[in-house]
Design a protein around this motif. Sequence first.
Motif, short mmCIF file in Angstrom:
data_model
loop_
_atom_site.label_atom_id
_atom_site.label_comp_id
_atom_site.label_asym_id
_atom_site.label_seq_id
_atom_site.Cartn_x
_atom_site.Cartn_y
_atom_site.Cartn_z
N MET A 14 -10.70 -90.27 80.11
CA MET A 14 -10.38 -91.36 79.19
C MET A 14 -9.62 -90.83 77.97
SD MET A 14 -13.46 -94.20 78.78
CE MET A 14 -13.99 -93.30 77.37
N LYS A 15 -9.98 -89.62 77.55
CA LYS A 15 -9.35 -89.03 76.37
C LYS A 15 -8.08 -88.26 76.72
CE LYS A 15 -13.56 -88.75 73.59
NZ LYS A 15 -13.17 -89.30 72.31
N GLY A 16 -7.73 -88.22 78.01
CA GLY A 16 -6.50 -87.57 78.44
C GLY A 16 -6.54 -86.05 78.33
N ILE A 17 -7.71 -85.47 78.53
CA ILE A 17 -7.88 -84.02 78.42
C ILE A 17 -8.03 -83.45 79.83
CG2 ILE A 17 -9.34 -82.16 77.51
CD1 ILE A 17 -10.30 -84.25 75.39
N THR A 18 -7.28 -82.38 80.12
CA THR A 18 -7.40 -81.73 81.43
C THR A 18 -8.57 -80.75 81.41
OG1 THR A 18 -5.97 -79.88 80.86
CG2 THR A 18 -4.89 -81.84 81.77
N GLN A 19 -9.02 -80.37 82.59
CA GLN A 19 -10.07 -79.35 82.67
C GLN A 19 -9.59 -78.04 82.06
OE1 GLN A 19 -11.38 -78.92 86.74
NE2 GLN A 19 -12.89 -80.54 86.54
N VAL A 20 -8.33 -77.70 82.29
CA VAL A 20 -7.77 -76.45 81.75
C VAL A 20 -7.79 -76.48 80.22
CG1 VAL A 20 -5.69 -75.02 81.59
CG2 VAL A 20 -6.38 -75.99 83.80
N GLN A 21 -7.34 -77.59 79.63
CA GLN A 21 -7.33 -77.72 78.17
C GLN A 21 -8.74 -77.64 77.60
OE1 GLN A 21 -4.59 -77.95 75.94
NE2 GLN A 21 -6.27 -77.50 74.55
N MET A 22 -9.66 -78.34 78.24
CA MET A 22 -11.04 -78.35 77.79
C MET A 22 -11.65 -76.94 77.87
SD MET A 22 -13.96 -80.86 79.22
CE MET A 22 -15.67 -80.49 79.02
N ALA A 23 -11.35 -76.24 78.95
CA ALA A 23 -11.86 -74.87 79.13
C ALA A 23 -11.34 -73.96 78.02
CB ALA A 23 -11.44 -74.33 80.49
N GLU A 24 -10.06 -74.09 77.71
CA GLU A 24 -9.48 -73.28 76.63
C GLU A 24 -10.11 -73.64 75.29
OE1 GLU A 24 -5.24 -73.86 76.80
OE2 GLU A 24 -5.05 -72.76 78.70
N ASP A 25 -10.25 -74.92 75.01
CA ASP A 25 -10.81 -75.37 73.74
C ASP A 25 -12.24 -74.88 73.55
OD1 ASP A 25 -8.44 -76.71 73.23
OD2 ASP A 25 -9.23 -78.69 73.76
N LEU A 26 -13.04 -74.90 74.63
CA LEU A 26 -14.46 -74.55 74.55
C LEU A 26 -14.73 -73.08 74.91
CD1 LEU A 26 -15.98 -77.78 76.10
CD2 LEU A 26 -15.98 -77.12 73.69
N GLN A 27 -13.67 -72.38 75.31
CA GLN A 27 -13.77 -70.96 75.69
C GLN A 27 -14.78 -70.75 76.83
OE1 GLN A 27 -14.49 -69.07 71.87
NE2 GLN A 27 -12.29 -68.84 71.55
N ILE A 28 -14.63 -71.59 77.85
CA ILE A 28 -15.41 -71.45 79.08
C ILE A 28 -14.43 -71.55 80.24
CG2 ILE A 28 -17.58 -72.33 78.12
CD1 ILE A 28 -16.95 -75.06 79.34
N THR A 29 -14.89 -71.30 81.45
CA THR A 29 -13.98 -71.37 82.59
C THR A 29 -13.83 -72.80 83.10
OG1 THR A 29 -15.68 -71.01 84.26
CG2 THR A 29 -14.66 -69.04 83.30
N ARG A 30 -12.68 -73.04 83.74
CA ARG A 30 -12.45 -74.35 84.35
C ARG A 30 -13.46 -74.58 85.47
NH1 ARG A 30 -10.95 -76.50 88.60
NH2 ARG A 30 -10.44 -74.52 89.57
N GLN A 31 -13.85 -73.50 86.14
CA GLN A 31 -14.83 -73.61 87.22
C GLN A 31 -16.17 -74.09 86.68
OE1 GLN A 31 -12.73 -71.04 86.74
NE2 GLN A 31 -11.63 -70.78 88.66
N THR A 32 -16.54 -73.66 85.48
CA THR A 32 -17.79 -74.11 84.86
C THR A 32 -17.71 -75.61 84.60
OG1 THR A 32 -18.22 -71.97 83.85
CG2 THR A 32 -19.31 -73.87 82.85
N ILE A 33 -16.60 -76.07 84.07
CA ILE A 33 -16.42 -77.50 83.81
C ILE A 33 -16.49 -78.29 85.11
CG2 ILE A 33 -14.78 -79.26 83.02
CD1 ILE A 33 -13.81 -77.11 80.98
N ASN A 34 -15.84 -77.79 86.13
CA ASN A 34 -15.84 -78.46 87.43
C ASN A 34 -17.27 -78.58 87.97
OD1 ASN A 34 -14.37 -79.65 89.63
ND2 ASN A 34 -14.82 -77.81 90.80
N ALA A 35 -18.04 -77.50 87.89
CA ALA A 35 -19.42 -77.52 88.39
C ALA A 35 -20.29 -78.49 87.59
CB ALA A 35 -20.01 -76.11 88.33
#
Length: 70
Positions: A14-35
Amino acid sequence: MVKVINHIKEIRQMKGITQVQMAEDLQITRQTINAIEKNKYNPSLELALKLIKYFQVPIEELFYLDDKGD
């Protein structure tokens, strides 16, 4: 059994944020976000609080308990 369910994917999209952007912003992996988004992994309390702050939403909008299995 009670499960923690989240709306991270819906809110992120809804906020137009990709998993990659979120991972970078939060300093975690995209795989963590996906899980987390697929409810395969519950975030630590620290990460849950970071997610709430990141999305600027109340906790109950991001996470809820699904106790239908009881």
